[in-house]
Design a protein around this motif. Sequence first.
Motif, short mmCIF file in Angstrom:
data_model
loop_
_atom_site.label_atom_id
_atom_site.label_comp_id
_atom_site.label_asym_id
_atom_site.label_seq_id
_atom_site.Cartn_x
_atom_site.Cartn_y
_atom_site.Cartn_z
N GLU A 131 -31.51 85.27 47.46
CA GLU A 131 -30.17 85.38 46.90
C GLU A 131 -30.18 86.44 45.81
O GLU A 131 -31.19 86.63 45.12
CB GLU A 131 -29.71 84.04 46.32
N SER A 132 -29.05 87.13 45.66
CA SER A 132 -28.95 88.18 44.66
C SER A 132 -27.57 88.13 44.00
O SER A 132 -26.60 87.66 44.61
CB SER A 132 -29.18 89.56 45.30
N SER A 133 -27.50 88.60 42.77
CA SER A 133 -26.22 88.61 42.04
C SER A 133 -26.15 89.87 41.19
O SER A 133 -27.17 90.47 40.82
CB SER A 133 -26.09 87.37 41.15
N ILE A 134 -24.92 90.26 40.86
CA ILE A 134 -24.69 91.40 39.98
C ILE A 134 -23.76 90.93 38.86
O ILE A 134 -22.84 90.12 39.10
CB ILE A 134 -24.10 92.60 40.74
N ALA A 135 -24.02 91.40 37.65
CA ALA A 135 -23.26 90.94 36.49
C ALA A 135 -23.01 92.11 35.54
O ALA A 135 -23.77 93.10 35.51
CB ALA A 135 -24.02 89.82 35.77
N TYR A 136 -21.94 91.93 34.77
CA TYR A 136 -21.69 92.85 33.65
C TYR A 136 -21.82 92.03 32.38
O TYR A 136 -21.07 91.09 32.17
CB TYR A 136 -20.30 93.48 33.74
N LYS A 137 -22.79 92.39 31.55
CA LYS A 137 -23.16 91.58 30.39
C LYS A 137 -23.44 90.16 30.86
O LYS A 137 -24.30 89.95 31.71
CB LYS A 137 -22.09 91.68 29.31
N SER A 138 -22.71 89.14 30.35
CA SER A 138 -22.98 87.76 30.75
C SER A 138 -22.06 87.26 31.85
O SER A 138 -22.17 86.10 32.27
CB SER A 138 -22.84 86.84 29.52
N ALA A 139 -21.15 88.13 32.35
CA ALA A 139 -20.18 87.71 33.37
C ALA A 139 -20.70 88.07 34.76
O ALA A 139 -20.91 89.26 35.06
CB ALA A 139 -18.83 88.37 33.11
N THR A 140 -20.91 87.06 35.60
CA THR A 140 -21.32 87.31 36.99
C THR A 140 -20.13 87.83 37.78
O THR A 140 -19.07 87.19 37.81
CB THR A 140 -21.86 86.02 37.62
N LEU A 141 -20.31 88.96 38.46
CA LEU A 141 -19.23 89.58 39.22
C LEU A 141 -19.24 89.17 40.68
O LEU A 141 -18.19 88.95 41.28
CB LEU A 141 -19.34 91.11 39.11
N SER A 142 -20.44 89.08 41.28
CA SER A 142 -20.52 88.76 42.71
C SER A 142 -21.92 88.28 43.06
O SER A 142 -22.90 88.61 42.36
CB SER A 142 -20.17 89.98 43.56
N GLN A 143 -22.02 87.50 44.13
CA GLN A 143 -23.30 87.00 44.64
C GLN A 143 -23.36 87.25 46.14
O GLN A 143 -22.34 87.29 46.82
CB GLN A 143 -23.46 85.51 44.35
N THR A 144 -24.60 87.38 46.64
CA THR A 144 -24.78 87.60 48.08
C THR A 144 -26.15 87.08 48.50
O THR A 144 -26.98 86.70 47.65
CB THR A 144 -24.65 89.09 48.42
N THR A 145 -26.40 87.07 49.80
CA THR A 145 -27.70 86.68 50.35
C THR A 145 -28.33 87.87 51.05
O THR A 145 -27.63 88.78 51.53
CB THR A 145 -27.57 85.50 51.33
N ILE A 146 -29.66 87.85 51.13
CA ILE A 146 -30.42 88.92 51.77
C ILE A 146 -31.26 88.30 52.87
O ILE A 146 -31.81 87.19 52.72
CB ILE A 146 -31.32 89.65 50.74
N ALA A 147 -31.39 88.99 53.98
CA ALA A 147 -32.16 88.47 55.11
C ALA A 147 -33.63 88.29 54.75
O ALA A 147 -34.21 89.12 54.03
CB ALA A 147 -32.03 89.42 56.30
N PRO A 148 -34.28 87.21 55.22
CA PRO A 148 -35.71 87.00 54.95
C PRO A 148 -36.54 88.14 55.54
O PRO A 148 -36.15 88.77 56.53
CB PRO A 148 -36.01 85.67 55.65
N PHE A 149 -37.69 88.40 54.96
CA PHE A 149 -38.59 89.43 55.49
C PHE A 149 -40.03 89.09 55.14
O PHE A 149 -40.31 88.23 54.31
CB PHE A 149 -38.21 90.82 54.97
#
Length: 240
Positions: A131-149
């Motif tokens: 799982e991965s997420s992107i944030a600006y300062k302390s605010a999470t903007l979006s989350q997503t999943t990544i395929a296993p490898f």
Amino acid sequence: MEDPHRPVTGYPAPGYPQPHSTATAYPYNAPPPPYYNPNAAHPYHAPPYSSPRATFLRRFLAAMIAFFIIVGTIIFIVWLVLRPRLPFFSVASASLSSFNVSASQLSGEWNISFDVRNPNKKISISYDRIESSIAYKSATLSQTTIAPFYQGTKNETTVRATFAAIGAYVDVVAINAERTRGSVSFTVKVFARVSFKSGVWKARSRFLSALCNNIALGLPSNASRGSLVGGSRECRVGLA
């Protein structure tokens, strides 16, 4: 004629004082002397009674201590032989499109590429539930999943993640202040369950985290697109 110098023998004459004697007279035979015991100085003591339950607990505790010592020794030897090392994560490229800020809300789409390198010569790594997420300062903007490898020894893999935010609440004043300087910095995080394996040896699964700070995207005022500035960014990796 009798010799006047000859000592007189026989019983004393009547009236002559009897000699004093300290001996005690018994009307029967004197008692025998007390029996001498050669072990009297070291008397025998019976061992204390030990219940079967107490004996079992002592043996069980000793077995558990021996078990943990053996397991710890094996793990230490395996570590010395394999020398496991954590993988390296870095943000190789990043781009932002459809960026828009209005009032206190933000919208945009990010495309992030990670370079993941396994530095181990004898250990392979499997990544699952990423799982991965992107944030600006302390605010999470979006989350997503990544395929296993899967990564073999001394392997390098490129992993991509896409984020989309619509109406995320952020500090617009701070973003606009950064845009006047030509770029906006974001934080990207990656979480994964990983397994380390070497031959028939396989460690239990652990949770890995990669923290990528200060991902600066060139985004001047009134621009809706931007890309990574300043080259790739190393991420801080840890295990939980």
